[in-house]
Enzyme design. Structure first.
Site, PDB file in Angstrom:
ATOM      1  N   SER A 225     -54.996  38.696 -69.916  1.00  5.39           N
ATOM      2  CA  SER A 225     -54.940  38.461 -71.357  1.00  5.39           C
ATOM      3  C   SER A 225     -53.483  38.426 -71.783  1.00  5.39           C
ATOM      4  O   SER A 225     -52.628  39.090 -71.165  1.00  5.39           O
ATOM      5  CB  SER A 225     -55.658  39.577 -72.115  1.00  5.39           C
TER       6      SER A 225
ATOM      7  N   TYR B   7     -57.009  48.921 -73.253  1.00  7.20           N
ATOM      8  CA  TYR B   7     -57.261  47.575 -72.729  1.00  7.20           C
ATOM      9  C   TYR B   7     -55.970  46.846 -72.367  1.00  7.20           C
ATOM     10  O   TYR B   7     -55.838  46.315 -71.250  1.00  7.20           O
ATOM     11  CB  TYR B   7     -58.045  46.769 -73.757  1.00  7.20           C
TER      12      TYR B   7
END
Length: 245
Positions: free
Chosen positions: A146, A168
């Site tokens: 990401s 995350y």
């Protein structure tokens, strides 16, 4: 006639993973649909087959040693090798209002759980599948990361204005770092390994908050999975090119 290439996509029963499987299938790959949930996995396989994809289900929980071992055995029996591994399975972990994980109140167990799936799970699956990948003439590994993994972007308020995700985001930075270590180890071999950011894709992963479709999110992963020999390795890509670490 050229031999059919074989791919395995983890977390492929829905969202980006499903579209990566569909895209590779459309290119003529035989695709293993890796997923934990039996019903969702078989539904995805059925949908892919109805679209003309040569798909087969692979029961796979990336956090379980036994599950991964059994997945290797199944792929061995079904197809005998792997040409492509796409490590797509991942979790964000619980977050507060506004999809925020506040580092000042973060539960360490939450971090452990996220890393177990997003990093250790990738290592577990990759290492287990390596003997099958080494049987390929052109093995490719793609780790779905990401842009929030980019320390360069995260540290610059002018380039990143998204929420703080203290479990995350670092887990994906960790994944990127591991990807680089694999690339170093694979230097001088035919194995190419890269990380990819699919962009902000509207899926149930983020409550369908996003500007991109799963098909759009899958595009660069598919490109990296089908790189020609001599292509880039140990890099981090999005649609527009390389992302800074």
């Amino acid at each position: 006639m050229s031999e059919t290439k074989i791919a395995l996509v983890t977390g492929a029963n829905k969202g980006i993973g499903y579209e990566v499987a569909a895209g590779l299938g459309a290119l003529g790959y035989r695709v293993g649909v890796g997923a934990r949930d039996e019903t969702r996995r078989e539904d995805a396989v059925g949908k892919l087959r109805a679209a003309g994809v040569d798909a087969f289900g692979v029961p796979l929980d990336v956090t379980g040693d036994r599950s991964v071992t059994e997945a290797v055995e199944l792929v061995e029996r079904q197809v005998g090798r792997l040409d492509v591994l796409v490590n797509n399975a991942g979790i964000s972990g619980e977050s507060g209002p506004g999809w925020v994980q506040d580092p000042t109140t973060l539960d360490p167990d939450l971090v452990r759980n996220v890393v177990e799936t997003n990093v250790i799970g990738v290592i577990r699956v990759t290492n287990a599948m390596l003997p099958l990948l080494r049987r390929s003439a052109s093995p490719r590994i793609v780790n779905v990361s990401s842009s929030v993994a980019s320390l360069t972007r995260q540290a610059d308020p002018n380039t990143y204005v998204g929420p703080v995700m203290a479990a995350y985001s670092p887990s994906k930075s960790f994944l990127n770092a591991v990807t680089v270590q694999y690339a170093r180890q694979f230097a001088g071999t035919d194995i190419l390994i890269n990380a990819v950011c699919p962009g902000l894709v509207a899926t149930d992963f983020n409550g369908f908050y996003g500007t991109r479709t799963p098909e759009q999110g899958a595009a660069t992963a598919i490109r990296l999975a089908t790189l020609p020999d001599g292509g880039p390795t140990g890099s981090f890509f999005e649609d527009d090119g390389v992302i800074p670490w």
